[in-house]
Design a protein around this motif. Structure first.
Motif, mmCIF file in Angstrom:
data_model
loop_
_atom_site.group_PDB
_atom_site.id
_atom_site.type_symbol
_atom_site.label_atom_id
_atom_site.label_comp_id
_atom_site.label_asym_id
_atom_site.label_seq_id
_atom_site.Cartn_x
_atom_site.Cartn_y
_atom_site.Cartn_z
ATOM 1 N N LEU A 16 43.333 56.432 46.135
ATOM 2 C CA LEU A 16 44.438 55.828 45.383
ATOM 3 C C LEU A 16 43.906 54.798 44.391
ATOM 4 O O LEU A 16 44.322 54.768 43.217
ATOM 5 N N ALA A 17 42.952 53.975 44.848
ATOM 6 C CA ALA A 17 42.380 52.963 43.957
ATOM 7 C C ALA A 17 41.639 53.628 42.810
ATOM 8 O O ALA A 17 41.707 53.168 41.663
ATOM 9 N N ALA A 18 40.952 54.747 43.088
ATOM 10 C CA ALA A 18 40.243 55.458 42.020
ATOM 11 C C ALA A 18 41.231 55.960 40.985
ATOM 12 O O ALA A 18 40.977 55.878 39.775
ATOM 13 N N ALA A 19 42.389 56.461 41.448
ATOM 14 C CA ALA A 19 43.401 56.949 40.506
ATOM 15 C C ALA A 19 43.921 55.807 39.643
ATOM 16 O O ALA A 19 44.055 55.946 38.423
ATOM 17 N N VAL A 62 40.511 47.430 42.134
ATOM 18 C CA VAL A 62 39.371 46.817 42.816
ATOM 19 C C VAL A 62 39.846 46.041 44.050
ATOM 20 O O VAL A 62 39.235 46.094 45.113
ATOM 21 N N ASN A 63 40.981 45.336 43.917
ATOM 22 C CA ASN A 63 41.509 44.579 45.048
ATOM 23 C C ASN A 63 41.865 45.489 46.213
ATOM 24 O O ASN A 63 41.595 45.151 47.362
ATOM 25 N N ILE A 64 42.468 46.644 45.890
ATOM 26 C CA ILE A 64 42.807 47.593 46.968
ATOM 27 C C ILE A 64 41.535 48.011 47.695
ATOM 28 O O ILE A 64 41.484 48.036 48.931
ATOM 29 N N ASN A 65 40.473 48.310 46.917
ATOM 30 C CA ASN A 65 39.216 48.704 47.546
ATOM 31 C C ASN A 65 38.675 47.611 48.461
ATOM 32 O O ASN A 65 38.267 47.881 49.588
ATOM 33 N N LEU A 66 38.684 46.361 47.967
ATOM 34 C CA LEU A 66 38.111 45.259 48.755
ATOM 35 C C LEU A 66 38.850 45.107 50.077
ATOM 36 O O LEU A 66 38.235 44.991 51.149
ATOM 37 N N VAL A 67 40.194 45.123 50.020
ATOM 38 C CA VAL A 67 40.961 44.915 51.248
ATOM 39 C C VAL A 67 40.798 46.108 52.186
ATOM 40 O O VAL A 67 40.704 45.945 53.417
ATOM 41 N N ALA A 68 40.712 47.334 51.623
ATOM 42 C CA ALA A 68 40.531 48.512 52.480
ATOM 43 C C ALA A 68 39.184 48.455 53.196
ATOM 44 O O ALA A 68 39.099 48.708 54.404
ATOM 45 N N LEU A 100 36.134 38.722 55.051
ATOM 46 C CA LEU A 100 35.374 38.603 53.807
ATOM 47 C C LEU A 100 36.024 39.325 52.637
ATOM 48 O O LEU A 100 36.100 38.792 51.537
ATOM 49 N N GLY A 101 36.497 40.554 52.880
ATOM 50 C CA GLY A 101 37.086 41.323 51.792
ATOM 51 C C GLY A 101 38.288 40.629 51.202
ATOM 52 O O GLY A 101 38.484 40.623 49.980
ATOM 53 N N GLN A 102 39.100 40.001 52.056
ATOM 54 C CA GLN A 102 40.294 39.337 51.557
ATOM 55 C C GLN A 102 39.926 38.102 50.752
ATOM 56 O O GLN A 102 40.577 37.790 49.743
ATOM 57 N N VAL A 103 38.862 37.390 51.173
ATOM 58 C CA VAL A 103 38.407 36.230 50.404
ATOM 59 C C VAL A 103 38.009 36.671 49.001
ATOM 60 O O VAL A 103 38.408 36.062 47.999
ATOM 61 N N PHE A 104 37.277 37.792 48.922
ATOM 62 C CA PHE A 104 36.855 38.266 47.606
ATOM 63 C C PHE A 104 38.053 38.711 46.786
ATOM 64 O O PHE A 104 38.096 38.487 45.569
ATOM 65 N N ALA A 105 39.046 39.342 47.442
ATOM 66 C CA ALA A 105 40.246 39.757 46.705
ATOM 67 C C ALA A 105 40.941 38.538 46.110
ATOM 68 O O ALA A 105 41.404 38.571 44.967
ATOM 69 N N ILE A 106 40.979 37.431 46.868
ATOM 70 C CA ILE A 106 41.620 36.222 46.338
ATOM 71 C C ILE A 106 40.833 35.689 45.149
ATOM 72 O O ILE A 106 41.414 35.276 44.136
ATOM 73 N N PHE A 107 39.497 35.734 45.222
ATOM 74 C CA PHE A 107 38.698 35.298 44.072
ATOM 75 C C PHE A 107 38.997 36.165 42.852
ATOM 76 O O PHE A 107 39.136 35.656 41.739
ATOM 77 N N VAL A 108 39.094 37.489 43.065
ATOM 78 C CA VAL A 108 39.376 38.395 41.938
ATOM 79 C C VAL A 108 40.726 38.058 41.326
ATOM 80 O O VAL A 108 40.872 38.008 40.099
ATOM 81 N N ILE A 109 41.731 37.794 42.182
ATOM 82 C CA ILE A 109 43.064 37.468 41.670
ATOM 83 C C ILE A 109 43.007 36.193 40.835
ATOM 84 O O ILE A 109 43.580 36.122 39.736
ATOM 85 N N THR A 110 42.256 35.184 41.319
ATOM 86 C CA THR A 110 42.177 33.917 40.581
ATOM 87 C C THR A 110 41.515 34.105 39.231
ATOM 88 O O THR A 110 41.998 33.616 38.208
ATOM 89 N N VAL A 111 40.383 34.831 39.227
ATOM 90 C CA VAL A 111 39.672 35.031 37.958
ATOM 91 C C VAL A 111 40.525 35.853 37.000
ATOM 92 O O VAL A 111 40.542 35.612 35.788
ATOM 93 N N ALA A 112 41.299 36.816 37.553
ATOM 94 C CA ALA A 112 42.179 37.607 36.688
ATOM 95 C C ALA A 112 43.245 36.728 36.058
ATOM 96 O O ALA A 112 43.576 36.895 34.879
#
Lengths: 101, 183
Positions: free
Chosen positions: A9-12, A41-47, A58-70
């Motif tokens: 799904l994330a690839a699509a 990318v966020n979907i991938n990290l959380v999955a 860890l994955g959720q921490v990175f997803a939060i960083f991605v959201i902030t930078v976005a």
């Protein structure tokens, strides 16, 4: 639930973002396509995070960083779009050819 | 694992419904002829993603997505759209004329990524479903092991917003400045 279903799904979503990035002329719509790709990318990290169970999420921490930078990216991006529009009365990327050889 | 056993899990029904909604609205984001509609379809995509995060037991990230993206980023986008063009109806020339190669390229990107993920992970199961990650764990990670990246990201956000204001503000010409001072 398997991991691959989220990854496909994330690839699509990412592929749709690539398509939008290439076909859109309006800068705001290009930024929207970039958001779509970041979202994939966020979907991938959380999955991945729920596949390898860690004690620190860890994955959720990175997803939060991605959201902030976005969010930061959108702030700066739209300010630049505003400035370009004010100077050139257009928000189409193919008309911004000042630095084109 | 066959498709029958996969679809017999109730959580996969929810996944399929959300995935269809996400894919449809994601496609509309890149094909919509109206800029405002594109932004609103992005809201639907992000809401669906938040639903997927809830399925993946990532509660905090799901609500952060709703608050930050749907609440703030989309509003910024709508501001940008409203400012950069006056009429909100259909407008021509949002897309380039030649769409064949971009379409082929994005299909190739999808096939490559999907093939790589299925090849690498196959039918590997997700382990901790139904057991939400508590905000406590996330907070301890953010302010413990990841405290320096956390501060750096905060600084990036501050710098980006100050930079955004600086870029977007209208600088007055010397004559206008004198006029301001006179008033």
């Amino acid at each position: 639930m398997v991991v691959s279903q989220f990854l496909v799904l994330a690839a699509a979503l990412f592929a749709m973002g690539v398509y939008g990035l290439l076909i859109r002329r309006n800068i705001v719509l290009i930024l929207l396509s970039v958001e779509l790709m970041l979202n994939a990318v966020n979907i991938n990290l959380v999955a991945f995070e729920s596949m390898i169970v860690t004690t620190e999420a860890l994955g959720q921490v990175f997803a939060i960083f991605v959201i902030t930078v976005a969010a930061a990216e959108v702030g700066v991006g739209l300010a630049i779009v505003l400035m370009i529009f004010r100077n050139r009365q257009s928000a189409n990327v193919d008309e911004l050819d000042l630095m084109r050889y | 694992m066959t498709f029958e056993t996969w679809i017999s899990e109730p959580v996969n029904w929810a996944f399929s419904a959300i995935a269809l909604a996400v894919l449809f609205s994601g496609l509309r984001v890149v094909t919509a002829k109206n800029v405002v509609h594109a932004a609103l379809y992005l809201v639907a995509t992000l809401a669906g993603t938040a639903g997927l995060f809830l399925i993946l037991s990532a509660e905090f990230v799901a609500w952060v997505l709703v608050l930050v993206y749907i609440g703030a980023v989309i509003v910024l986008f709508l501001f940008g759209i409203m400012i950069t063009r006056a009429p909100t109806g259909l407008d021509e020339g949002l897309d380039v004329e030649k769409k064949l190669w971009p379409a082929l390229l994005s299909v190739a990107v999808f096939v490559a990524m999907a093939w790589a993920s299925v090849n690498a992970f196959g039918t590997q199961e997700i382990l901790d479903t139904g057991n939400p990650t508590s905000t406590e764990i996330l907070g301890e990670a953010l302010l413990g092991r990841f405290v320096i990246p956390f501060e750096i990201v905060g600084f990036i956000l501050l710098a980006a917003l100050v930079g955004g204001i600086t870029v977007a503000r209208k600088d007055l010409t010397p004559a206008e400045e004198e006029e301001e001072a006179a008033v």
